[in-house]
Design a protein around this motif. Structure first.
Motif, PDB file in Angstrom:
ATOM      1  N   SER A  36       0.826  -1.209   0.000  1.00  0.00           N
ATOM      2  CA  SER A  36       0.000   0.000   0.000  1.00  0.00           C
ATOM      3  C   SER A  36       0.857   1.253   0.000  1.00  0.00           C
ATOM      4  O   SER A  36       0.569   2.222  -0.722  1.00  0.00           O
ATOM      5  CB  SER A  36      -0.925  -0.008   1.216  1.00  0.00           C
ATOM      6  OG  SER A  36      -1.773  -1.148   1.211  1.00  0.00           O
ATOM      7  N   VAL A  58       2.103   4.470  -3.538  1.00  0.00           N
ATOM      8  CA  VAL A  58       2.027   5.938  -3.638  1.00  0.00           C
ATOM      9  C   VAL A  58       3.402   6.588  -3.469  1.00  0.00           C
ATOM     10  O   VAL A  58       3.497   7.776  -3.184  1.00  0.00           O
ATOM     11  CB  VAL A  58       1.032   6.510  -2.608  1.00  0.00           C
ATOM     12  CG1 VAL A  58      -0.380   6.043  -2.918  1.00  0.00           C
ATOM     13  CG2 VAL A  58       1.431   6.139  -1.172  1.00  0.00           C
ATOM     14  N   THR A  59       4.460   5.801  -3.651  1.00  0.00           N
ATOM     15  CA  THR A  59       5.824   6.315  -3.479  1.00  0.00           C
ATOM     16  C   THR A  59       6.595   6.209  -4.784  1.00  0.00           C
ATOM     17  O   THR A  59       6.559   5.171  -5.454  1.00  0.00           O
ATOM     18  CB  THR A  59       6.571   5.521  -2.390  1.00  0.00           C
ATOM     19  OG1 THR A  59       5.827   5.580  -1.164  1.00  0.00           O
ATOM     20  CG2 THR A  59       7.954   6.087  -2.143  1.00  0.00           C
ATOM     21  N   PHE A  99       1.150   5.790   6.489  1.00  0.00           N
ATOM     22  CA  PHE A  99       1.403   6.802   5.463  1.00  0.00           C
ATOM     23  C   PHE A  99       1.890   8.102   6.088  1.00  0.00           C
ATOM     24  O   PHE A  99       2.813   8.744   5.578  1.00  0.00           O
ATOM     25  CB  PHE A  99       0.149   7.063   4.627  1.00  0.00           C
ATOM     26  CG  PHE A  99       0.317   8.197   3.660  1.00  0.00           C
ATOM     27  CD1 PHE A  99       0.998   8.008   2.464  1.00  0.00           C
ATOM     28  CD2 PHE A  99      -0.150   9.463   3.960  1.00  0.00           C
ATOM     29  CE1 PHE A  99       1.194   9.072   1.581  1.00  0.00           C
ATOM     30  CE2 PHE A  99       0.040  10.520   3.088  1.00  0.00           C
ATOM     31  CZ  PHE A  99       0.711  10.330   1.889  1.00  0.00           C
ATOM     32  N   ILE A 153       6.414  11.450  -2.970  1.00  0.00           N
ATOM     33  CA  ILE A 153       5.070  10.943  -2.708  1.00  0.00           C
ATOM     34  C   ILE A 153       4.185  11.248  -3.906  1.00  0.00           C
ATOM     35  O   ILE A 153       4.080  12.406  -4.337  1.00  0.00           O
ATOM     36  CB  ILE A 153       4.484  11.573  -1.431  1.00  0.00           C
ATOM     37  CG1 ILE A 153       5.280  11.133  -0.200  1.00  0.00           C
ATOM     38  CG2 ILE A 153       3.017  11.205  -1.264  1.00  0.00           C
ATOM     39  CD1 ILE A 153       5.152   9.666   0.151  1.00  0.00           C
ATOM     40  N   LEU A 154       3.535  10.235  -4.451  1.00  0.00           N
ATOM     41  CA  LEU A 154       2.701  10.386  -5.635  1.00  0.00           C
ATOM     42  C   LEU A 154       1.241  10.669  -5.291  1.00  0.00           C
ATOM     43  O   LEU A 154       0.523  11.279  -6.087  1.00  0.00           O
ATOM     44  CB  LEU A 154       2.776   9.111  -6.486  1.00  0.00           C
ATOM     45  CG  LEU A 154       4.182   8.671  -6.901  1.00  0.00           C
ATOM     46  CD1 LEU A 154       4.129   7.318  -7.589  1.00  0.00           C
ATOM     47  CD2 LEU A 154       4.821   9.709  -7.808  1.00  0.00           C
ATOM     48  N   ASP A 155       0.804  10.207  -4.130  1.00  0.00           N
ATOM     49  CA  ASP A 155      -0.596  10.353  -3.739  1.00  0.00           C
ATOM     50  C   ASP A 155      -0.696   9.968  -2.269  1.00  0.00           C
ATOM     51  O   ASP A 155       0.268   9.470  -1.679  1.00  0.00           O
ATOM     52  CB  ASP A 155      -1.475   9.431  -4.591  1.00  0.00           C
ATOM     53  CG  ASP A 155      -2.946   9.838  -4.634  1.00  0.00           C
ATOM     54  OD1 ASP A 155      -3.339  10.748  -3.871  1.00  0.00           O
ATOM     55  OD2 ASP A 155      -3.706   9.237  -5.425  1.00  0.00           O
ATOM     56  N   GLN A 156      -1.842  10.223  -1.680  1.00  0.00           N
ATOM     57  CA  GLN A 156      -2.113   9.718  -0.328  1.00  0.00           C
ATOM     58  C   GLN A 156      -2.736   8.333  -0.429  1.00  0.00           C
ATOM     59  O   GLN A 156      -3.424   8.004  -1.403  1.00  0.00           O
ATOM     60  CB  GLN A 156      -3.096  10.632   0.405  1.00  0.00           C
ATOM     61  CG  GLN A 156      -2.542  11.975   0.820  1.00  0.00           C
ATOM     62  CD  GLN A 156      -3.621  12.854   1.418  1.00  0.00           C
ATOM     63  OE1 GLN A 156      -4.047  13.817   0.791  1.00  0.00           O
ATOM     64  NE2 GLN A 156      -4.071  12.537   2.626  1.00  0.00           N
ATOM     65  N   VAL A 157      -2.537   7.522   0.612  1.00  0.00           N
ATOM     66  CA  VAL A 157      -3.191   6.224   0.689  1.00  0.00           C
ATOM     67  C   VAL A 157      -3.736   6.045   2.096  1.00  0.00           C
ATOM     68  O   VAL A 157      -3.130   6.470   3.083  1.00  0.00           O
ATOM     69  CB  VAL A 157      -2.220   5.080   0.316  1.00  0.00           C
ATOM     70  CG1 VAL A 157      -1.107   4.916   1.349  1.00  0.00           C
ATOM     71  CG2 VAL A 157      -2.971   3.768   0.132  1.00  0.00           C
ATOM     72  N   THR A 216      -6.671   5.477  -2.740  1.00  0.00           N
ATOM     73  CA  THR A 216      -5.839   6.669  -2.798  1.00  0.00           C
ATOM     74  C   THR A 216      -6.718   7.910  -2.912  1.00  0.00           C
ATOM     75  O   THR A 216      -7.882   7.839  -3.320  1.00  0.00           O
ATOM     76  CB  THR A 216      -4.856   6.627  -3.978  1.00  0.00           C
ATOM     77  OG1 THR A 216      -5.564   6.824  -5.206  1.00  0.00           O
ATOM     78  CG2 THR A 216      -4.095   5.308  -4.024  1.00  0.00           C
ATOM     79  N   ARG A 229      -6.689  10.228  -5.009  1.00  0.00           N
ATOM     80  CA  ARG A 229      -7.089  10.561  -6.375  1.00  0.00           C
ATOM     81  C   ARG A 229      -8.035   9.538  -6.980  1.00  0.00           C
ATOM     82  O   ARG A 229      -8.293   9.556  -8.183  1.00  0.00           O
ATOM     83  CB  ARG A 229      -5.843  10.727  -7.256  1.00  0.00           C
ATOM     84  CG  ARG A 229      -4.982  11.921  -6.846  1.00  0.00           C
ATOM     85  CD  ARG A 229      -3.725  12.018  -7.661  1.00  0.00           C
ATOM     86  NE  ARG A 229      -2.893  13.145  -7.216  1.00  0.00           N
ATOM     87  CZ  ARG A 229      -1.626  13.326  -7.591  1.00  0.00           C
ATOM     88  NH1 ARG A 229      -1.049  12.462  -8.414  1.00  0.00           N
ATOM     89  NH2 ARG A 229      -0.944  14.364  -7.133  1.00  0.00           N
ATOM     90  N   VAL A 277      -5.950   0.437  -4.473  1.00  0.00           N
ATOM     91  CA  VAL A 277      -4.725  -0.334  -4.290  1.00  0.00           C
ATOM     92  C   VAL A 277      -5.060  -1.799  -4.053  1.00  0.00           C
ATOM     93  O   VAL A 277      -4.474  -2.700  -4.656  1.00  0.00           O
ATOM     94  CB  VAL A 277      -3.899   0.208  -3.109  1.00  0.00           C
ATOM     95  CG1 VAL A 277      -2.652  -0.644  -2.885  1.00  0.00           C
ATOM     96  CG2 VAL A 277      -3.503   1.660  -3.363  1.00  0.00           C
TER      97      VAL A 277
END
Length: 247
Positions: free
Chosen positions: A104, A108-109, A141, A162-166, A199, A201, A205
């Motif tokens: 997970s 997002v990394t 996270f 970091i690409l997004d929150q999870v 995520t 966005r 996952v």
């Protein structure tokens, strides 16, 4: 007086109501990133450590790695359980959960954005009342990004990878109703038990959904997914608030 829908849950919560949730950053003096995740009476301490090395399969690739470990303290449950270190091996459940947490967080990394370093996120259950894996992912996270913030402050990396929150939340079918964020009393008797890792966005996952006592159909699954999206929207807000305090 609770409504008929609310009274069908042992806690008296409405079907779409979560437990009281707190994400407390900076709870560890020594870890580069940390968060105490409280989902009602489930409390999980998440710490992120930066290691200046990577597993052998990533050496000389320019890529980093994020991994996780998970464990339950002996009196995190109603009766004492032996430490897994005392038995000499981890249970299958522990392996499954810590691999889920790692997957997970990696989702997002940007693994090429922090050099050949490994970030290890330890998730230790202090108190369990259902949903320990979802609390671990959500708090993990915050701890992970806190550790990356530390690397940025130290000028070890130029920006957050970091690409997004999870975040993750449990859902289920209890008493014929789709409900959000199960505690142990509900989880132990649920007709359907599910965990959703989503995520900010809108990405999915992982979905873990099991028919415990009754089969479920696509409509049930979509209903639980909608509840999970509502729940994680709130978790993303709490993560952002915690990270503002972390910095």
């Amino acid at each position: 007086m609770p409504t008929p829908l609310a009274s069908s849950r042992p806690s008296g919560r409405a079907p779409d109501a979560m437990r009281a949730i707190q994400l407390e950053p900076n709870v560890s003096k020594h870890a580069e990133g940390s968060c105490l995740a409280k989902f009602g009476d489930t409390h999980v301490l998440c710490t992120a450590s930066v290691e200046e090395r990577v597993p052998p399969f990533l050496r000389n690739t320019g890529r980093g790695w994020v991994t996780a470990e998970y464990g339950m303290l002996p009196r995190s449950t109603t009766s004492r359980t032996d430490r897994e270190a005392a038995t000499g091996r981890q249970s299958g459940r522990t392996h499954e959960i810590q691999r889920l947490i790692g997957r997970s967080l990696r989702a997002v990394t940007n693994l090429t954005g922090f050099g050949e370093r490994q970030l290890r996120v330890d998730c230790d259950v202090i108190q369990a009342d259902g949903g320990t894996r979802t609390a671990a992912i959500t708090g993990g996270f915050v701890a992970l990004q806190g550790a990356f913030q530390h690397l940025v402050r130290m000028k070890a990396i130029p920006k957050l990878p970091i690409l997004d929150q999870v975040a993750a939340i449990s859902c289920g079918v209890v008493g014929g109703l789709e409900v959000l964020d199960l505690d142990y009393a509900e989880d132990s008797g649920a007709e359907v038990d599910a965990n959703f890792v989503l995520t900010a966005r809108g990405g999915i996952v992982e979905v873990q959904a099991t028919a415990e006592t009754k089969l479920f159909d696509q409509a049930r699954l979509m209903g639980m997914l909608e509840l999970a999206r509502q729940g994680t929207a709130r978790l993303f807000e709490l993560q952002r608030e915690a990270l503002e305090r972390h910095g």
